[in-house]
Scaffold this motif. Structure first.
Motif, mmCIF file in Angstrom:
data_model
loop_
_atom_site.group_PDB
_atom_site.id
_atom_site.type_symbol
_atom_site.label_atom_id
_atom_site.label_comp_id
_atom_site.label_asym_id
_atom_site.label_seq_id
_atom_site.Cartn_x
_atom_site.Cartn_y
_atom_site.Cartn_z
ATOM 1 N N LEU A 97 29.689 34.306 51.979
ATOM 2 C CA LEU A 97 30.895 35.054 51.603
ATOM 3 C C LEU A 97 32.076 34.122 51.341
ATOM 4 N N CYS A 100 31.790 32.734 47.992
ATOM 5 C CA CYS A 100 31.964 33.725 46.925
ATOM 6 C C CYS A 100 33.421 34.154 46.747
ATOM 7 N N LEU A 101 34.205 34.101 47.799
ATOM 8 C CA LEU A 101 35.576 34.623 47.732
ATOM 9 C C LEU A 101 36.426 33.959 46.649
ATOM 10 N N ASP A 105 38.222 35.987 43.525
ATOM 11 C CA ASP A 105 39.671 35.950 43.286
ATOM 12 C C ASP A 105 39.979 35.556 41.846
ATOM 13 N N ASN A 112 41.244 41.040 44.717
ATOM 14 C CA ASN A 112 42.151 40.360 45.645
ATOM 15 C C ASN A 112 42.248 41.079 46.988
ATOM 16 N N SER A 115 38.999 40.693 48.772
ATOM 17 C CA SER A 115 38.918 39.303 49.218
ATOM 18 C C SER A 115 39.774 39.083 50.461
ATOM 19 N N LYS A 116 40.955 39.676 50.472
ATOM 20 C CA LYS A 116 41.854 39.536 51.623
ATOM 21 C C LYS A 116 41.234 40.175 52.869
ATOM 22 N N LEU A 118 38.032 40.691 53.424
ATOM 23 C CA LEU A 118 36.883 39.890 53.832
ATOM 24 C C LEU A 118 37.325 38.640 54.583
ATOM 25 N N ARG A 119 38.395 37.992 54.107
ATOM 26 C CA ARG A 119 38.897 36.792 54.784
ATOM 27 C C ARG A 119 39.373 37.125 56.204
#
Length: 127
Positions: A97, A100-101, A105, A112, A115-116, A118-119
């Motif tokens: 992951l 991939c992020l 992005d 976005n 992605s945020k 997931l982070r």
């Protein structure tokens, strides 16, 4: 002859008394066997007659305890192996992951927010 009949009657009475005592002992033992069976974990798959053998012979108790401990240790080892494998798989997935992020992005601004999230989720796993 009457003396012999009296002795036979006494012997029969003694045998009836002994039989009753053995029946009571058997009923009590059956209750104890049921209690022991209830204590044994079903997932260890004890063979039929194991408990009866253990109750009847002192070495049977030792064997039953040894078998139980061995089966518990085996299960603990298996569960530890499964935990380690799943832990490695989770780490591999998080690493994938993370790779991939940046691509998500760059490719599509709509990712976005995903992605945020997931982070943040990945950061919560970090120690």
């Amino acid at each position: 002859m009457t003396e012999e009949v009296k002795r036979l009657r006494c012997a029969v009475a003694d045998l009836v008394g002994e039989n009753d005592r053995l029946k009571e002992e058997n009923e009590m033992l059956s209750g104890e066997l049921a209690a022991i069976r209830d204590m044994l974990p079903d997932e260890y798959g004890f063979e039929e007659g194991t408990v009866e053998y253990a109750v009847g012979y002192p070495e049977g108790v030792k064997d039953l305890v040894r078998q139980t401990v061995e089966r518990m240790q085996s299960r603990i080892g298996f569960e530890q192996l499964m935990y380690e494998m799943s832990d490695k798989n989770v780490c591999d997935l998080v690493e994938l992951l993370m790779k991939c992020l940046p691509v998500l992005d760059e490719r599509n601004p709509a990712f976005n927010d995903l992605s945020k999230e997931l982070r943040e989720a990945i950061a919560s796993f970090s120690i």
